[in-house]
Enzyme design. Structure first.
Site, PDB file in Angstrom:
ATOM      1  N   ASN A   9       0.875  -1.170   0.000  1.00  0.00           N
ATOM      2  CA  ASN A   9       0.000   0.000   0.000  1.00  0.00           C
ATOM      3  C   ASN A   9       0.910   1.217   0.000  1.00  0.00           C
ATOM      4  O   ASN A   9       1.444   1.592   1.037  1.00  0.00           O
ATOM      5  CB  ASN A   9      -0.901  -0.039   1.247  1.00  0.00           C
ATOM      6  CG  ASN A   9      -1.710   1.234   1.417  1.00  0.00           C
ATOM      7  OD1 ASN A   9      -1.774   2.060   0.511  1.00  0.00           O
ATOM      8  ND2 ASN A   9      -2.330   1.404   2.581  1.00  0.00           N
ATOM      9  N   TRP A  10       1.082   1.783  -1.188  1.00  0.00           N
ATOM     10  CA  TRP A  10       2.032   2.893  -1.311  1.00  0.00           C
ATOM     11  C   TRP A  10       1.537   4.178  -0.645  1.00  0.00           C
ATOM     12  O   TRP A  10       2.301   5.105  -0.428  1.00  0.00           O
ATOM     13  CB  TRP A  10       2.298   3.191  -2.792  1.00  0.00           C
ATOM     14  CG  TRP A  10       3.132   2.167  -3.501  1.00  0.00           C
ATOM     15  CD1 TRP A  10       3.561   0.945  -3.036  1.00  0.00           C
ATOM     16  CD2 TRP A  10       3.637   2.284  -4.838  1.00  0.00           C
ATOM     17  NE1 TRP A  10       4.302   0.299  -3.996  1.00  0.00           N
ATOM     18  CE2 TRP A  10       4.365   1.100  -5.123  1.00  0.00           C
ATOM     19  CE3 TRP A  10       3.555   3.263  -5.834  1.00  0.00           C
ATOM     20  CZ2 TRP A  10       4.994   0.888  -6.354  1.00  0.00           C
ATOM     21  CZ3 TRP A  10       4.175   3.041  -7.064  1.00  0.00           C
ATOM     22  CH2 TRP A  10       4.899   1.866  -7.313  1.00  0.00           C
ATOM     23  N   LYS A  11       0.228   4.253  -0.400  1.00  0.00           N
ATOM     24  CA  LYS A  11      -0.391   5.493   0.111  1.00  0.00           C
ATOM     25  C   LYS A  11      -0.102   6.644  -0.856  1.00  0.00           C
ATOM     26  O   LYS A  11       0.034   6.384  -2.057  1.00  0.00           O
ATOM     27  CB  LYS A  11       0.067   5.773   1.554  1.00  0.00           C
ATOM     28  CG  LYS A  11      -0.151   4.529   2.423  1.00  0.00           C
ATOM     29  CD  LYS A  11      -0.068   4.774   3.895  1.00  0.00           C
ATOM     30  CE  LYS A  11      -0.297   3.452   4.619  1.00  0.00           C
ATOM     31  NZ  LYS A  11      -0.291   3.593   6.074  1.00  0.00           N
ATOM     32  N   HIS A  95      -9.605   1.429   4.502  1.00  0.00           N
ATOM     33  CA  HIS A  95      -8.357   1.600   5.247  1.00  0.00           C
ATOM     34  C   HIS A  95      -8.613   2.548   6.420  1.00  0.00           C
ATOM     35  O   HIS A  95      -9.408   3.486   6.305  1.00  0.00           O
ATOM     36  CB  HIS A  95      -7.265   2.162   4.325  1.00  0.00           C
ATOM     37  CG  HIS A  95      -5.913   2.153   4.975  1.00  0.00           C
ATOM     38  ND1 HIS A  95      -5.529   3.127   5.871  1.00  0.00           N
ATOM     39  CD2 HIS A  95      -4.896   1.277   4.908  1.00  0.00           C
ATOM     40  CE1 HIS A  95      -4.304   2.839   6.308  1.00  0.00           C
ATOM     41  NE2 HIS A  95      -3.901   1.726   5.740  1.00  0.00           N
ATOM     42  N   GLU A  97      -7.056   4.953   7.532  1.00  0.00           N
ATOM     43  CA  GLU A  97      -6.841   6.378   7.223  1.00  0.00           C
ATOM     44  C   GLU A  97      -8.077   6.961   6.542  1.00  0.00           C
ATOM     45  O   GLU A  97      -8.440   8.115   6.784  1.00  0.00           O
ATOM     46  CB  GLU A  97      -5.568   6.541   6.371  1.00  0.00           C
ATOM     47  CG  GLU A  97      -4.322   6.327   7.233  1.00  0.00           C
ATOM     48  CD  GLU A  97      -3.103   5.804   6.493  1.00  0.00           C
ATOM     49  OE1 GLU A  97      -3.060   5.835   5.255  1.00  0.00           O
ATOM     50  OE2 GLU A  97      -2.166   5.339   7.189  1.00  0.00           O
ATOM     51  N   GLU A 167      -5.760  -4.669  10.455  1.00  0.00           N
ATOM     52  CA  GLU A 167      -4.735  -3.648  10.669  1.00  0.00           C
ATOM     53  C   GLU A 167      -5.046  -2.864  11.934  1.00  0.00           C
ATOM     54  O   GLU A 167      -5.833  -1.910  11.893  1.00  0.00           O
ATOM     55  CB  GLU A 167      -4.705  -2.680   9.479  1.00  0.00           C
ATOM     56  CG  GLU A 167      -4.357  -3.335   8.160  1.00  0.00           C
ATOM     57  CD  GLU A 167      -3.732  -2.322   7.198  1.00  0.00           C
ATOM     58  OE1 GLU A 167      -2.607  -2.579   6.771  1.00  0.00           O
ATOM     59  OE2 GLU A 167      -4.335  -1.288   6.926  1.00  0.00           O
ATOM     60  N   GLY A 173       2.254   2.419  10.687  1.00  0.00           N
ATOM     61  CA  GLY A 173       3.225   3.490  10.539  1.00  0.00           C
ATOM     62  C   GLY A 173       3.904   3.892  11.834  1.00  0.00           C
ATOM     63  O   GLY A 173       4.551   4.931  11.905  1.00  0.00           O
ATOM     64  N   SER A 212       3.104  -2.030  10.358  1.00  0.00           N
ATOM     65  CA  SER A 212       4.547  -2.119  10.606  1.00  0.00           C
ATOM     66  C   SER A 212       5.142  -3.502  10.323  1.00  0.00           C
ATOM     67  O   SER A 212       6.039  -3.944  11.038  1.00  0.00           O
ATOM     68  CB  SER A 212       4.873  -1.661  12.029  1.00  0.00           C
ATOM     69  OG  SER A 212       4.456  -0.315  12.216  1.00  0.00           O
ATOM     70  N   GLY A 233       2.690  -1.106   4.248  1.00  0.00           N
ATOM     71  CA  GLY A 233       2.779   0.311   3.922  1.00  0.00           C
ATOM     72  C   GLY A 233       4.216   0.717   3.663  1.00  0.00           C
ATOM     73  O   GLY A 233       4.779   0.447   2.604  1.00  0.00           O
ATOM     74  N   GLY A 234       4.831   1.338   4.639  1.00  0.00           N
ATOM     75  CA  GLY A 234       6.180   1.895   4.495  1.00  0.00           C
ATOM     76  C   GLY A 234       7.183   0.965   3.823  1.00  0.00           C
ATOM     77  O   GLY A 234       7.923   1.380   2.916  1.00  0.00           O
TER      78      GLY A 234
HETATM   79  P1  PGA Z   1       2.669   0.351   7.613  1.00  0.00           P
HETATM   80  O1  PGA Z   1       1.218   0.612   6.941  1.00  0.00           O
HETATM   81  O2  PGA Z   1       3.173  -0.969   7.076  1.00  0.00           O
HETATM   82  O3  PGA Z   1       3.490   1.530   7.164  1.00  0.00           O
HETATM   83  O4  PGA Z   1       2.469   0.316   9.076  1.00  0.00           O
HETATM   84  C1  PGA Z   1       0.317  -0.446   6.755  1.00  0.00           C
HETATM   85  C2  PGA Z   1      -0.959   0.066   6.144  1.00  0.00           C
HETATM   86  O5  PGA Z   1      -1.385   1.194   6.487  1.00  0.00           O
HETATM   87  O6  PGA Z   1      -1.583  -0.609   5.312  1.00  0.00           O
END
Ligand code: PGA
Length: 252
Positions: A9-11, A95, A97, A167, A173, A212, A233-234
């Site tokens: 998930n590049w965001k 998600h 967010e 999640e 993050g 994470s 994500g990251g």
């Molecule tokens: P993260 O993000 O791996 O940076 O914690 C995961 C996500 O939001 O899908």
């Protein structure tokens, strides 16, 4: 045996130049890894680039959100059939967010999920509790509400070719991963809840863990019986790190 899936998930990250290098590296790194499924969910403007770079490879691509309706006067929105037009296999819905920043509730997320299905995409339904919810002991209640909204609207069969991603919001993050036991407990809860309606759908359901996930904790998480891969994500922005996580999904 369920195959593992590792989805990035590049965001809201990337440039044409950075993406080109990342997509090439993921494509070539995955070429010899056929026992694990891999996908990247990129920002809308880069779908064409993902399609061009990944077509003919074993890396799939997708988007991070979708509108709940198919077309119309909805300025700024993107429909599931548009995503399908760009060869997307997956789309993330709900998600945390989107839920926290844009106020998406479980009803809206369920509508998005069903529209994605209708267009032939595999929706990735995100569920998860906040730190405050975990500390007050309502994790299962929160996750159940998020899951049940979909089952109520679409029936349990909506989960037949779909992905659920657990999640925990406090792990996203933050560098704070749920322990493999904490994650496993919620994954088992999700699978049981689906099984109470249809055990066959439950046993085939791919349930990802996200929050994470890194190269150094993926193997332990993926070894749990109800964890079928990760939503990353990251770490999905760094090719070697992302590929190492994919490698952790290869059956031993
Ligand atoms: P993260 O993000 O791996 O940076 O914690 C995961 C996500 O939001 O899908």
């Amino acid at each position: 045996m369920r195959r593992k899936l590792v989805a990035g998930n590049w965001k809201m990250q990337g440039t044409l130049t950075q993406n080109a290098a990342l997509l090439d590296a993921v494509r070539s790194g995955m070429a010899a890894m056929n026992s694990v499924d891999c996908a990247v969910c990129v920002p809308f403007p880069y779908l064409a680039q993902a399609q061009q770079k990944l077509s003919g490879s074993n890396v799939k691509w997708g988007a991070q959100d979708v509108h709940q309706l198919d077309k119309g006067a909805y300025t700024g929105e993107v429909s599931a059939s548009m995503l399908h037009d760009f060869g997307c296999s997956y789309v993330i819905v709900g998600h945390s967010e989107r839920r926290a920043i844009y106020g998406e509730n479980s009803q809206l997320v369920a509508e998005k999920f069903l529209m994605a299905h209708l267009a032939g995409l595999t929706p990735i339904l995100c569920v998860g509790e906040s730190l405050q919810q975990r500390e007050s002991g309502v994790t299962e209640k929160v996750v159940a509400e998020q899951l049940d909204a979909l089952i109520q609207l679409g029936g349990v069969q909506a989960l037949r070719s779909a992905v659920v991603a657990y999640e925990p919001v406090w792990a996203i993050g933050t560098g704070k991963t749920a322990t493999s036991a904490q994650a496993q407990a919620v994954h088992a809860f999700i699978r049981q809840r689906v099984a109470s309606q249809d055990s066959q759908i439950a046993s085939g359901l791919c349930i990802l863990y996200g929050g994470s996930v890194k190269a150094n904790n993926a193997a332990e998480l993926f070894a749990m019986p109800d964890i079928d891969g990760g939503l990353i994500g990251g770490a999905s922005l760094v090719a070697e790190e992302f590929l190492a996580i994919c490698r952790a999904g290869v059956p031993s």
